[in-house]
Design a protein around this motif. Sequence first.
Motif, mmCIF file in Angstrom:
data_model
loop_
_atom_site.group_PDB
_atom_site.id
_atom_site.type_symbol
_atom_site.label_atom_id
_atom_site.label_comp_id
_atom_site.label_asym_id
_atom_site.label_seq_id
_atom_site.Cartn_x
_atom_site.Cartn_y
_atom_site.Cartn_z
ATOM 1 N N MET A 1 98.169 115.808 58.148
ATOM 2 C CA MET A 1 98.722 115.333 59.295
ATOM 3 C C MET A 1 97.701 115.374 60.369
ATOM 4 S SD MET A 1 102.118 116.493 61.602
ATOM 5 C CE MET A 1 101.319 118.117 61.807
ATOM 6 N N LEU A 2 96.738 116.407 60.262
ATOM 7 C CA LEU A 2 95.601 116.491 61.229
ATOM 8 C C LEU A 2 94.688 115.396 60.780
ATOM 9 C CD1 LEU A 2 95.014 120.309 61.532
ATOM 10 C CD2 LEU A 2 96.072 118.848 62.881
ATOM 11 N N LYS A 3 94.272 115.044 59.770
ATOM 12 C CA LYS A 3 93.448 114.012 59.367
ATOM 13 C C LYS A 3 93.957 112.634 59.914
ATOM 14 C CE LYS A 3 91.706 111.713 55.160
ATOM 15 N NZ LYS A 3 90.208 111.966 55.361
ATOM 16 N N ARG A 4 95.311 112.630 59.672
ATOM 17 C CA ARG A 4 96.020 111.235 60.160
ATOM 18 C C ARG A 4 95.815 111.154 61.958
ATOM 19 N NH1 ARG A 4 95.888 106.286 60.389
ATOM 20 N NH2 ARG A 4 97.725 105.400 61.472
ATOM 21 N N ILE A 5 95.760 112.188 62.565
ATOM 22 C CA ILE A 5 95.910 112.372 63.927
ATOM 23 C C ILE A 5 94.354 112.045 64.332
ATOM 24 C CG2 ILE A 5 95.876 113.929 66.270
ATOM 25 C CD1 ILE A 5 98.199 115.331 64.566
ATOM 26 N N PHE A 6 93.580 112.466 63.616
ATOM 27 C CA PHE A 6 91.929 112.176 63.978
ATOM 28 C C PHE A 6 91.614 110.823 63.687
ATOM 29 C CE2 PHE A 6 87.544 112.150 62.187
ATOM 30 C CZ PHE A 6 87.027 112.743 63.276
ATOM 31 N N ASP A 7 92.160 110.179 62.746
ATOM 32 C CA ASP A 7 92.034 108.846 62.147
ATOM 33 C C ASP A 7 92.528 108.074 63.265
ATOM 34 O OD1 ASP A 7 90.774 109.267 59.917
ATOM 35 O OD2 ASP A 7 92.552 108.780 58.662
ATOM 36 N N ILE A 8 93.710 108.088 63.878
ATOM 37 C CA ILE A 8 94.191 107.550 65.012
ATOM 38 C C ILE A 8 93.467 107.753 66.148
ATOM 39 C CG2 ILE A 8 96.292 107.172 66.778
ATOM 40 C CD1 ILE A 8 98.088 108.111 64.278
ATOM 41 N N LEU A 9 93.330 108.646 66.788
ATOM 42 C CA LEU A 9 92.453 108.886 68.057
ATOM 43 C C LEU A 9 91.124 108.226 67.847
ATOM 44 C CD1 LEU A 9 93.284 112.561 68.730
ATOM 45 C CD2 LEU A 9 94.132 110.637 69.925
ATOM 46 N N VAL A 10 90.222 108.570 66.836
ATOM 47 C CA VAL A 10 88.897 108.118 66.698
ATOM 48 C C VAL A 10 89.055 106.463 66.620
ATOM 49 C CG1 VAL A 10 86.646 107.959 65.342
ATOM 50 C CG2 VAL A 10 87.995 109.925 65.760
ATOM 51 N N SER A 11 89.890 106.074 65.672
ATOM 52 C CA SER A 11 89.859 104.315 65.438
ATOM 53 C C SER A 11 90.206 103.755 66.789
ATOM 54 C CB SER A 11 90.821 104.083 64.344
ATOM 55 O OG SER A 11 92.309 104.436 64.621
ATOM 56 N N PHE A 12 91.264 104.245 67.454
ATOM 57 C CA PHE A 12 91.620 103.569 68.817
ATOM 58 C C PHE A 12 90.366 103.654 69.730
ATOM 59 C CE2 PHE A 12 93.646 103.933 72.920
ATOM 60 C CZ PHE A 12 94.268 102.870 73.144
ATOM 61 N N LEU A 13 89.696 104.830 69.898
ATOM 62 C CA LEU A 13 88.669 104.879 70.805
ATOM 63 C C LEU A 13 87.620 103.945 70.299
ATOM 64 C CD1 LEU A 13 87.501 106.372 73.273
ATOM 65 C CD2 LEU A 13 86.727 107.943 71.395
ATOM 66 N N LEU A 14 87.421 103.746 69.371
ATOM 67 C CA LEU A 14 86.090 103.019 68.751
ATOM 68 C C LEU A 14 86.590 101.566 68.977
ATOM 69 C CD1 LEU A 14 84.802 105.036 65.298
ATOM 70 C CD2 LEU A 14 83.652 104.720 67.758
ATOM 71 N N ILE A 15 87.878 101.187 68.919
ATOM 72 C CA ILE A 15 88.191 99.619 68.997
ATOM 73 C C ILE A 15 88.041 99.465 70.363
ATOM 74 C CG2 ILE A 15 90.288 98.476 68.872
ATOM 75 C CD1 ILE A 15 91.188 99.598 66.276
#
Length: 196
Positions: A1-15
């Motif tokens: 779950m932590l990996k998924r949260i990290f993915d969401i936050l970083v991908s959104f920011l990078l987009i």
Amino acid sequence: MLKRIFDILVSFLLIIITIPLFILIAICIKVTSKGTIFFLQKRPGKKGELFKIFKFRTMELGSDKMTKGVEVLKNDPRITKIGKILRRTKIDELPQLINVLKGDMSLVGPRPERIDSLNDYTDEISKRLLVRPGMTGLAQVSGNIYLTLQERYKLDIYYVENQNFLLDTKILLRTIGVVLFGEEKYRNQNIKRIKK
């Protein structure tokens, strides 16, 4: 779950950060070659479920008919002029941030292969499908196109069996090195040598 949260936050920011770059690349692709801006193709994801992967188109139309397990080398004549730059810098992969945000992919994991590759999967190789595929992975920062398909599979399976936040961080940091210096620099360097 932590990996998924990290993915969401970083991908959104990078987009958000790369929107101007997305627009610039889209214009360059349309101006320099015929065809669509994006290359979409169905790939097997976690548990073999199919999803459409997004990439900036780097090759001439009809060039997606490729041989299984054979990488497109940098001097391939099918690559467009702008495509050479996009592929060398890995910028052609940026649209996969959308896949990460959607949950089709992760920032780090085994790279998604073409559907026909599944026909050759053994039980061992099928372990690749136990996790979400990644934008970058252990094989991609260990030589990638200079490795055989079986060598890449071994690295993918190692990742699946040993994944953790520290390993993901090392792979992400080395991905920056690959973008800056090329895959040749990390040829034949295994996970035990990943320092940063």
